[in-house]
Design a protein around this motif. Structure first.
Motif, short mmCIF file in Angstrom:
data_model
loop_
_atom_site.label_atom_id
_atom_site.label_comp_id
_atom_site.label_asym_id
_atom_site.label_seq_id
_atom_site.Cartn_x
_atom_site.Cartn_y
_atom_site.Cartn_z
N MET A 1 18.36 -37.91 25.66
CA MET A 1 19.02 -39.13 26.07
C MET A 1 17.98 -40.18 26.47
SD MET A 1 22.30 -38.70 25.80
CE MET A 1 23.24 -37.28 25.32
N ASN A 2 18.36 -41.42 26.36
CA ASN A 2 17.46 -42.53 26.61
C ASN A 2 17.26 -42.74 28.12
OD1 ASN A 2 16.31 -45.15 26.87
ND2 ASN A 2 17.12 -45.70 24.87
N GLU A 3 16.02 -42.89 28.55
CA GLU A 3 15.72 -43.10 29.96
C GLU A 3 16.14 -44.48 30.44
OE1 GLU A 3 11.59 -42.38 30.52
OE2 GLU A 3 11.72 -40.30 29.89
N ASN A 4 16.40 -45.41 29.53
CA ASN A 4 16.77 -46.78 29.90
C ASN A 4 18.28 -46.93 30.13
OD1 ASN A 4 14.11 -47.72 29.75
ND2 ASN A 4 14.28 -48.00 27.55
N TRP A 5 19.04 -45.87 29.96
CA TRP A 5 20.48 -45.95 30.19
C TRP A 5 20.79 -45.72 31.65
CZ3 TRP A 5 22.06 -42.18 25.68
CH2 TRP A 5 21.79 -42.82 24.45
N GLY A 6 21.91 -46.26 32.09
CA GLY A 6 22.34 -46.07 33.47
C GLY A 6 21.81 -47.15 34.38
N LEU A 7 21.56 -46.78 35.61
CA LEU A 7 21.11 -47.74 36.61
C LEU A 7 19.62 -47.98 36.45
CD1 LEU A 7 22.17 -49.40 38.94
CD2 LEU A 7 21.70 -47.47 40.45
N THR A 8 19.26 -49.22 36.14
CA THR A 8 17.86 -49.59 35.92
C THR A 8 17.53 -50.83 36.74
OG1 THR A 8 18.26 -51.15 34.10
CG2 THR A 8 18.10 -48.81 33.52
N GLU A 9 16.30 -51.26 36.68
CA GLU A 9 15.91 -52.48 37.38
C GLU A 9 16.64 -53.70 36.82
OE1 GLU A 9 11.70 -52.95 37.43
OE2 GLU A 9 11.37 -51.10 38.57
N ALA A 10 17.09 -53.61 35.59
CA ALA A 10 17.81 -54.71 34.96
C ALA A 10 19.31 -54.64 35.20
CB ALA A 10 17.53 -54.71 33.46
N GLY A 11 19.74 -53.68 36.01
CA GLY A 11 21.17 -53.49 36.24
C GLY A 11 21.64 -52.22 35.57
N PHE A 12 22.93 -52.16 35.28
CA PHE A 12 23.50 -50.97 34.64
C PHE A 12 23.54 -51.17 33.14
CE2 PHE A 12 26.67 -48.02 33.15
CZ PHE A 12 26.44 -46.89 33.94
N LEU A 13 22.92 -50.29 32.40
CA LEU A 13 22.91 -50.37 30.94
C LEU A 13 23.71 -49.22 30.35
CD1 LEU A 13 19.15 -51.30 30.40
CD2 LEU A 13 21.11 -52.82 30.51
N ARG A 14 24.80 -49.57 29.69
CA ARG A 14 25.69 -48.56 29.10
C ARG A 14 25.39 -48.42 27.62
NH1 ARG A 14 30.50 -49.21 26.35
NH2 ARG A 14 30.65 -51.37 27.03
N PRO A 15 25.18 -47.18 27.15
CA PRO A 15 24.93 -46.99 25.72
C PRO A 15 26.22 -47.15 24.93
CG PRO A 15 25.04 -44.86 26.81
CD PRO A 15 25.11 -45.91 27.89
N SER A 16 26.08 -47.62 23.71
CA SER A 16 27.24 -47.73 22.81
C SER A 16 27.55 -46.36 22.21
CB SER A 16 26.94 -48.73 21.70
OG SER A 16 25.93 -48.21 20.85
N TYR A 17 28.68 -46.25 21.57
CA TYR A 17 29.06 -45.01 20.89
C TYR A 17 27.99 -44.64 19.86
CZ TYR A 17 31.39 -42.07 17.43
OH TYR A 17 31.69 -41.07 16.55
N THR A 18 27.53 -45.61 19.10
CA THR A 18 26.52 -45.35 18.07
C THR A 18 25.23 -44.83 18.67
OG1 THR A 18 27.48 -47.11 16.72
CG2 THR A 18 25.27 -46.39 16.14
N GLU A 19 24.81 -45.43 19.79
CA GLU A 19 23.59 -44.96 20.45
C GLU A 19 23.75 -43.54 20.96
OE1 GLU A 19 21.68 -49.07 22.25
OE2 GLU A 19 23.41 -48.18 23.27
N LEU A 20 24.90 -43.22 21.50
CA LEU A 20 25.16 -41.86 21.98
C LEU A 20 25.14 -40.86 20.83
CD1 LEU A 20 28.00 -42.55 24.56
CD2 LEU A 20 25.74 -41.62 25.08
N LEU A 21 25.80 -41.22 19.73
CA LEU A 21 25.84 -40.34 18.57
C LEU A 21 24.44 -40.13 18.00
CD1 LEU A 21 27.45 -38.63 16.60
CD2 LEU A 21 27.88 -40.71 15.26
N ASP A 22 23.66 -41.20 17.91
CA ASP A 22 22.28 -41.07 17.42
C ASP A 22 21.47 -40.13 18.29
OD1 ASP A 22 22.86 -42.81 15.36
OD2 ASP A 22 21.88 -44.55 16.28
N ALA A 23 21.61 -40.25 19.61
CA ALA A 23 20.86 -39.39 20.53
C ALA A 23 21.29 -37.94 20.39
CB ALA A 23 21.06 -39.87 21.97
N LEU A 24 22.60 -37.72 20.22
CA LEU A 24 23.09 -36.35 20.04
C LEU A 24 22.60 -35.75 18.72
CD1 LEU A 24 26.73 -36.80 21.36
CD2 LEU A 24 24.91 -35.47 22.44
N GLU A 25 22.56 -36.56 17.68
CA GLU A 25 22.07 -36.06 16.39
C GLU A 25 20.57 -35.73 16.44
OE1 GLU A 25 23.34 -39.06 13.60
OE2 GLU A 25 25.28 -38.06 13.27
N VAL A 26 19.79 -36.56 17.15
CA VAL A 26 18.36 -36.27 17.31
C VAL A 26 18.18 -34.95 18.04
CG1 VAL A 26 16.28 -37.01 18.54
CG2 VAL A 26 17.58 -38.67 17.19
N LYS A 27 18.96 -34.73 19.11
CA LYS A 27 18.86 -33.49 19.87
C LYS A 27 19.30 -32.29 19.04
CE LYS A 27 17.81 -31.54 23.72
NZ LYS A 27 16.41 -31.48 24.14
#
Length: 195
Positions: free
Chosen positions: A1-27
């Motif tokens: 999973m991407n370290e830039n998701w969730g609560l960051t210095e830039a606020g809350f960053l929510r991954p899109s469905y496509t980003e989640l699917l890509d991360a799951l496929e990589v894993k």
């Protein structure tokens, strides 16, 4: 999973469905090898897509929880609770009020709850018992029957007796009624919060 998701210095960053699917496929490729079948029709591909969809819903919920802590992004009861922190509440709808002059038979009683109507079909009710004086008139406080800005009527707009009373000849409001309002909108509440 991407370290830039969730609560960051830039606020809350929510991954899109496509980003989640890509991360799951990589894993999945890390675990099962790069030649694993992840197509739309493969069992693992179907599972990953379902899991990504549910994970996306959880991320949306997490984002909503995060946003509920800020006046600009909170909605509904969460926004109202933020107002409570500084001592303000959402303004409820209010009924217009004013004075009614009743003309009729001297000495006749007009009880609280006497109904009259304005030309815009808004009804008003007297708030106190009254007795028509020797001059043939009495003034009594009134309130709109229903809350809302429609109860704010001009002087002289109330001219119809709804509750039949033989001793009453006519009714009028010498001054405009005021104070009627709809429930405060969330945008109005935000503006008042900042003021």
């Amino acid at each position: 999973m991407n370290e830039n998701w969730g609560l960051t210095e830039a606020g809350f960053l929510r991954p899109s469905y496509t980003e989640l699917l890509d991360a799951l496929e990589v894993k999945a490729k890390e675990l099962f090898g790069s030649s694993v079948n992840l197509s739309v029709r493969s069992p693992l591909g179907i599972f990953l897509r379902i899991f990504a969809w549910f994970a996306g819903m959880l991320w949306q919920l997490a984002e909503q929880v995060y946003n509920s802590g800020f006046v600009d992004t909170a909605t509904g009861i969460s926004l109202a609770r933020l107002g409570a922190f500084i001592g303000i509440r959402l303004l409820a709808a209010q009924k217009a009020a004013g004075m009614l002059q009743i003309t009729g038979e001297a000495g006749a009683s007009v009880y609280a709850g006497f109904l009259v109507q304005a030309r815009n079909n808004q009804r008003f009710v007297t708030l106190e018992d009254a007795v028509i004086g020797e001059g043939g008139t009495v003034s009594v406080p009134i309130q709109a029957y229903e809350a809302g800005p429609e109860g704010n009527v001009d002087a002289g707009a109330i001219d119809t007796v709804v509750t039949p009373l033989a001793a009453v000849v006519s009714v009028t409001n010498p001054k405009a009624t005021a104070g009627g309002r709809a429930r405060e909108t969330w945008q109005e509440f935000r503006e008042r919060y900042y003021n």
